[in-house]
Structures are given as structure tokens and as C-alpha cells.
Design a protein around this motif. Structure first.
Motif, mmCIF file in Angstrom:
data_model
loop_
_atom_site.group_PDB
_atom_site.id
_atom_site.type_symbol
_atom_site.label_atom_id
_atom_site.label_comp_id
_atom_site.label_asym_id
_atom_site.label_seq_id
_atom_site.Cartn_x
_atom_site.Cartn_y
_atom_site.Cartn_z
ATOM 1 N N VAL A 68 1.082 -1.280 -0.057
ATOM 2 C CA VAL A 68 -0.196 0.543 0.090
ATOM 3 C C VAL A 68 0.933 1.341 0.259
ATOM 4 O O VAL A 68 2.102 1.484 1.159
ATOM 5 C CB VAL A 68 -0.955 -0.230 1.297
ATOM 6 C CG1 VAL A 68 -1.855 0.792 0.693
ATOM 7 C CG2 VAL A 68 -2.073 -1.172 1.383
ATOM 8 N N SER A 69 0.270 2.374 -0.700
ATOM 9 C CA SER A 69 1.041 3.368 -1.174
ATOM 10 C C SER A 69 1.036 4.450 0.488
ATOM 11 O O SER A 69 0.523 4.005 1.086
ATOM 12 C CB SER A 69 0.706 4.109 -2.060
ATOM 13 O OG SER A 69 -0.926 5.309 -1.843
ATOM 14 N N ALA A 70 1.813 5.540 1.027
ATOM 15 C CA ALA A 70 1.620 6.004 1.779
ATOM 16 C C ALA A 70 1.103 6.980 2.046
ATOM 17 O O ALA A 70 0.727 7.088 3.207
ATOM 18 C CB ALA A 70 3.514 6.703 1.730
ATOM 19 N N LYS A 71 0.364 7.801 0.808
ATOM 20 C CA LYS A 71 -0.656 8.477 0.901
ATOM 21 C C LYS A 71 -2.278 7.932 0.774
ATOM 22 O O LYS A 71 -3.262 8.312 1.516
ATOM 23 C CB LYS A 71 -0.601 9.197 -0.858
ATOM 24 C CG LYS A 71 0.497 10.219 -0.867
ATOM 25 C CD LYS A 71 0.442 10.531 -2.632
ATOM 26 C CE LYS A 71 1.773 11.313 -2.616
ATOM 27 N NZ LYS A 71 1.482 11.859 -4.084
ATOM 28 N N ALA A 72 -2.329 6.395 0.472
ATOM 29 C CA ALA A 72 -3.307 5.789 0.450
ATOM 30 C C ALA A 72 -3.759 5.596 2.269
ATOM 31 O O ALA A 72 -4.963 5.607 3.123
ATOM 32 C CB ALA A 72 -3.342 4.278 0.088
ATOM 33 N N TYR A 73 -2.456 5.645 3.062
ATOM 34 C CA TYR A 73 -3.374 5.432 4.774
ATOM 35 C C TYR A 73 -3.496 6.210 4.830
ATOM 36 O O TYR A 73 -3.882 6.702 6.388
ATOM 37 C CB TYR A 73 -1.418 5.190 5.305
ATOM 38 C CG TYR A 73 -1.127 3.533 5.262
ATOM 39 C CD1 TYR A 73 -2.010 2.727 6.170
ATOM 40 C CD2 TYR A 73 -0.246 2.551 4.595
ATOM 41 C CE1 TYR A 73 -2.179 1.213 5.644
ATOM 42 C CE2 TYR A 73 0.321 1.734 4.001
ATOM 43 C CZ TYR A 73 -1.143 0.331 5.200
ATOM 44 O OH TYR A 73 -0.621 -0.159 4.610
ATOM 45 N N LYS A 74 -2.900 7.554 4.574
ATOM 46 C CA LYS A 74 -3.102 8.674 5.381
ATOM 47 C C LYS A 74 -4.684 8.880 5.616
ATOM 48 O O LYS A 74 -5.489 10.008 5.790
ATOM 49 C CB LYS A 74 -2.377 10.486 5.136
ATOM 50 C CG LYS A 74 -2.952 11.504 5.431
ATOM 51 C CD LYS A 74 -2.886 12.800 5.049
ATOM 52 C CE LYS A 74 -2.491 14.516 5.527
ATOM 53 N NZ LYS A 74 -3.490 13.979 5.800
ATOM 54 N N VAL A 75 -5.528 8.768 3.750
ATOM 55 C CA VAL A 75 -6.552 9.178 3.565
ATOM 56 C C VAL A 75 -7.518 7.761 4.181
ATOM 57 O O VAL A 75 -8.765 8.314 4.866
ATOM 58 C CB VAL A 75 -7.354 8.747 2.358
ATOM 59 C CG1 VAL A 75 -8.708 8.631 2.104
ATOM 60 C CG2 VAL A 75 -6.023 9.497 0.898
ATOM 61 N N VAL A 76 -6.845 6.286 4.564
ATOM 62 C CA VAL A 76 -7.635 6.055 5.457
ATOM 63 C C VAL A 76 -7.500 5.764 7.010
ATOM 64 O O VAL A 76 -8.974 5.787 7.486
ATOM 65 C CB VAL A 76 -7.783 4.413 5.323
ATOM 66 C CG1 VAL A 76 -8.052 3.466 5.623
ATOM 67 C CG2 VAL A 76 -7.650 3.951 3.101
ATOM 68 N N ILE A 77 -6.644 6.362 7.039
ATOM 69 C CA ILE A 77 -6.789 7.305 8.736
ATOM 70 C C ILE A 77 -7.285 8.164 9.019
ATOM 71 O O ILE A 77 -8.342 8.227 10.364
ATOM 72 C CB ILE A 77 -5.615 7.422 9.173
ATOM 73 C CG1 ILE A 77 -4.490 5.893 9.864
ATOM 74 C CG2 ILE A 77 -5.724 7.879 10.535
ATOM 75 C CD1 ILE A 77 -3.284 6.416 9.411
ATOM 76 N N ASP A 78 -7.952 8.852 8.835
ATOM 77 C CA ASP A 78 -8.902 10.209 8.296
ATOM 78 C C ASP A 78 -9.799 9.638 8.095
ATOM 79 O O ASP A 78 -10.922 10.521 9.123
ATOM 80 C CB ASP A 78 -8.893 11.037 6.979
ATOM 81 C CG ASP A 78 -7.201 11.944 7.323
ATOM 82 O OD1 ASP A 78 -6.658 12.348 8.573
ATOM 83 O OD2 ASP A 78 -6.509 12.057 6.709
ATOM 84 N N GLY A 79 -10.256 8.205 7.655
ATOM 85 C CA GLY A 79 -11.918 7.440 7.346
ATOM 86 C C GLY A 79 -12.255 6.889 8.675
ATOM 87 O O GLY A 79 -13.095 7.047 9.367
ATOM 88 N N MET A 80 -10.746 6.528 9.419
ATOM 89 C CA MET A 80 -11.535 6.158 10.395
ATOM 90 C C MET A 80 -11.360 6.643 11.548
ATOM 91 O O MET A 80 -13.343 6.369 13.001
ATOM 92 C CB MET A 80 -10.641 4.844 10.819
ATOM 93 C CG MET A 80 -10.406 3.958 9.575
ATOM 94 S SD MET A 80 -8.719 2.687 9.722
ATOM 95 C CE MET A 80 -9.024 1.618 11.349
ATOM 96 N N ARG A 81 -10.963 7.903 11.305
ATOM 97 C CA ARG A 81 -11.186 8.844 12.412
ATOM 98 C C ARG A 81 -12.140 9.269 12.652
ATOM 99 O O ARG A 81 -12.864 10.016 13.294
ATOM 100 C CB ARG A 81 -10.072 10.200 13.078
ATOM 101 C CG ARG A 81 -10.085 11.096 13.751
ATOM 102 C CD ARG A 81 -10.384 10.577 14.992
ATOM 103 N NE ARG A 81 -10.221 11.746 16.337
ATOM 104 C CZ ARG A 81 -11.170 11.307 17.136
ATOM 105 N NH1 ARG A 81 -10.898 10.079 17.421
ATOM 106 N NH2 ARG A 81 -11.206 12.417 18.054
#
Length: 381
Positions: free
Chosen positions: A271-284
Motif C-alpha cells: 500500500v502507498s503511504a498516501k493511501a494510509y493518510k486517507v484511510v486513517i482520516d476516514g477511520m478517525r
């Protein structure tokens, strides 16, 4: 059937307990465990008179801090590693990470949801929420239509993939890199792999006659996909770490132990680093204003994703998450069979586990909530 009572009653139940002196792997000497004694006891108490499991991992090390499993039957099954279930909407986190990394969608991509997903006479329902939605909002509100459409878009894409076989095998490679549908190698017996579709398994199932519509349910964590609670907890740990995980382990190894290197090696996802930021924002956002807003707390920032797995009886209640959002210390998966919506049972139980581990104690309010869940019966059906 779900029933609340004031006191636990004498229904036959079996708890999986890990003895603090269990022989690990090929070692001929006995190893101490990584379990947090208070956390383990709390998880066991809340699972009383229910069927399911609670797993917690320290994402910084891969150490399993609690692994509680309960059954209404006298089997010796550790349901955390020995049973594979539909992951329900918790799987949308892995789906989002893949779609973002493969540039099928971006954080601004929107899909409409008309009370669910429609394709011909097929209708997959969804609860009411605003429409259309971007990726973070779709995660926060767990939109079924969004992730079914996104998954289908990947399989049908002929700019990135020469065929549906190429597309599904690329998708599978991401899931495998996140530890889904494959044995993780935990230092316990009885681990099952679960299921994750690829071209070979779909050929066996459909004799080659499949397309993106045939397996669209995979987009929302149903259909041809099954994971263990340990795999889901490990998924939460890998998201907490923004792209890597350690093989989960329940025994503590010193540098002289032959398995030390295995359990101290980082596994990096695709997984790309940018993808984690989006998903973590969604989970938060899910915790702040989405499907699990009831567990939001001023003590620490929780990132989470609820799941509700369809079942022949009452649906299964699921939650995965980690905390704090930055510098995470704990990742949790709660899976309660026939427990209903993920937000109703699994999410509040997970928040209690997080509070105990991070704060070292429970507030009076959380103590009362933990007592409530320990006295709550969910009869498997």
C-alpha cells in the motif's frame, strides 16, 4: 437472540486461556507470554455468555496483549485464529487502501448511494446517509454502494489491467501483503488461512464464468472473502503503523531464541503511504461523527471501523481500530457472533479494551459499561 440480564447465568461456555508457561514452536524450553493480565481478564469477562473473540496487539512490536475466545459449546476452539468469518465492513479499510494505491479512486472520488447499490434486479441495502460521498466519508459512514462500485471499477479497468484475471490477482496481492486470507504464522496451533479470491479460486468456483458483477459483494466484505479475527486485528495494526506489521506472537522471545528473528521482522505492505493518510482520516471520522461516534472520547483519539456481517441468524457485530491516532499503542478487533450492528456491541467493547491498556485503568463510567457487557447474553443462532 440477544437478551440482557442483571447477572450472568450458568450457560455452558468455554474460554480459551493461554497458560503463561506454554511451549512455543520448536523451542524445548518454556516461554513467558506477552499477554497483559488485566487486559486479558477484562476481555474474558466481557465475552461471558457470548460467542466470539477479542484480540489486541501492540502494533509497535506485534505482541498480542489479549486473546480471549468464548464458545457456547464444549469445543476447544480458539475462535481468534481457528475460525474464519466474513469481515463485513471492516474490510472496507483494506479495499480503500488498495483502490487508492492502484489509482482507481482518490480521496475526492465520489459515488452516489440510493439507499444502497442497485444493478438490475440486484439490490444491496445501505443505511441512510448523505449522497454522493467521498472516500473518507464513505469510510466514516460505511457506504456499501461506494465500495461495491469501487471494487467493480477495478476489476473492469482495462487501462491498468489487461484482463479481469490480471485485475483480481493484483487485488489479491495487496490483500496478501496486508496479511489477509493467508496464515500469519502466529506462534499458536490451529491457525486457519481464511479465504481471499484470486483467479485460481474463482476458476474453481465459477469455472471461469465470473465478472465484476458476479463477485461485487466482496467490495463490502461479504461473499468470497473470509478472515480470522487475528487477521483483522493485524490489519488494524498495519494501518496504525502506516504500512507494516510484525508477525503477531503471544510468547516473548529473547535475542537468543531461535524464533526471535521471525517475530521481530517487519512485513511491509504494498500500500502507498498516501493511501494510509486517507484511510486513517476516514477511520478517525467514523469515530468523531460516523458509525461509531458513541465511542469518541477526550482521553485519546480512536480510529475505527465498524462491521456488520450478514448471517443466516442475527448478524455478527465487528469492530477494528487502534489508538491513539498518532503514536498508536494498541490495535483491537472485537468479533461477537450474532451481536447485531458493529456499533452496538463490538465498538463499545473495543473502546473499553483501549482505555484499559492506554490509561492503565478504567474510569467509573467505563467500569460500569464493562460490567454491563459482562452481564449481557448473546445466544448463538
Amino acid at each position: 437472540m440477544i437478551k440482557q440480564v442483571k447477572q450472568s447465568i450458568g450457560i455452558l461456555a468455554f474460554f480459551f486461556l493461554v497458560n503463561t508457561n506454554v511451549t512455543a514452536g520448536n523451542n524445548h524450553h518454556k516461554q513467558p507470554t506477552t499477554l497483559d493480565e488485566k487486559l486479558q481478564k477484562l476481555a474474558e469477562d466481557m465475552l461471558d455468555c457470548k460467542q466470539g473473540s477479542i484480540v489486541a496487539i501492540d502494533p509497535r512490536t506485534g505482541e498480542i496483549k489479549c486473546m480471549a475466545s468464548n464458545s457456547f459449546f464444549s469445543d476447544a476452539m480458539n475462535r481468534s485464529v481457528g475460525v474464519a468469518y466474513s469481515p463485513g465492513s471492516t474490510f472496507k479499510t483494506a479495499q480503500a487502501l488498495t483502490l487508492l494505491s492502484e489509482h482507481i479512486l482518490n480521496e475526492k472520488s465520489e459515488y452516489t448511494c440510493q439507499e444502497g447499490f442497485w444493478r438490475g434486479k440486484v439490490h444491496i441495502g445501505c443505511h441512510k446517509h448523505p449522497s454522493p460521498m467521498s472516500m473518507t466519508n464513505a469510510l466514516a459512514h460505511s457506504c456499501n454502494a461506494y465500495f461495491c462500485k469501487g471494487f467493480m471499477a477495478m476489476l473492469a479497468n482495462r487501462s491498468n489491467y489487461k484482463s479481469k484475471i490480471d485485475a483480481i490477482d493484483t487485488w489479491f496481492s495487496y490483500m496478501k501483503s496486508m496479511g489477509l486470507g493467508v496464515p500469519l504464522g502466529v506462534d499458536l496451533p490451529g491457525e486457519v488461512s481464511g479465504e481471499m479470491p484470486n483467479s485460481a479460486s474463482l476458476w474453481r468456483t465459477f469455472n471461469g464464468r465470473w465478472n465484476e458483477q458476479t463477485i461485487m459483494w466482496v467490495g463490502m466484505g461479504q461473499g468470497e472473502v473470509q478472515t480470522t479475527p487475528l487477521q483483522l486485528c493485524n490489519l488494524a495494526a498495519s494501518i496504525a503503523n502506516r504500512g507494516f506489521f510484525f508477525t503477531p506472537h503471544i510468547h516473548r522471545y529473547g535475542v537468543k531464541d531461535q524464533q526471535y528473528a521471525k517475530y521481530n521482522q517487519k512485513h511491509v505492505t504494498k500500500v502507498s503511504a498516501k493511501a494510509y493518510k486517507v484511510v486513517i482520516d476516514g477511520m478517525r471520522k467514523a469515530v468523531k461523527s460516523g458509525t461509531c461516534a458513541d465511542i469518541n472520547t477526550p482521553l485519546f483519539d480512536i480510529c475505527g471501523k465498524t462491521g456488520t456481517a450478514e448471517n443466516t441468524g442475527d448478524d455478527h457485530s465487528i469492530f477494528i481500530g487502534f489508538a491513539p491516532m498518532n503514536n498508536p499503542k494498541i490495535a483491537v478487533c472485537v468479533y461477537i457472533e450474532n451481536g447485531g450492528f458493529g456499533a452496538e456491541m463490538a465498538a463499545p467493547m473495543a473502546s473499553i479494551i483501549m482505555e484499559q491498556y492506554i490509561e492503565g485503568k478504567l474510569s467509573k463510567s467505563s467500569e460500569n459499561k464493562a460490567k454491563h457487557w459482562s452481564e449481557y447474553i448473546v445466544i448463538p443462532n
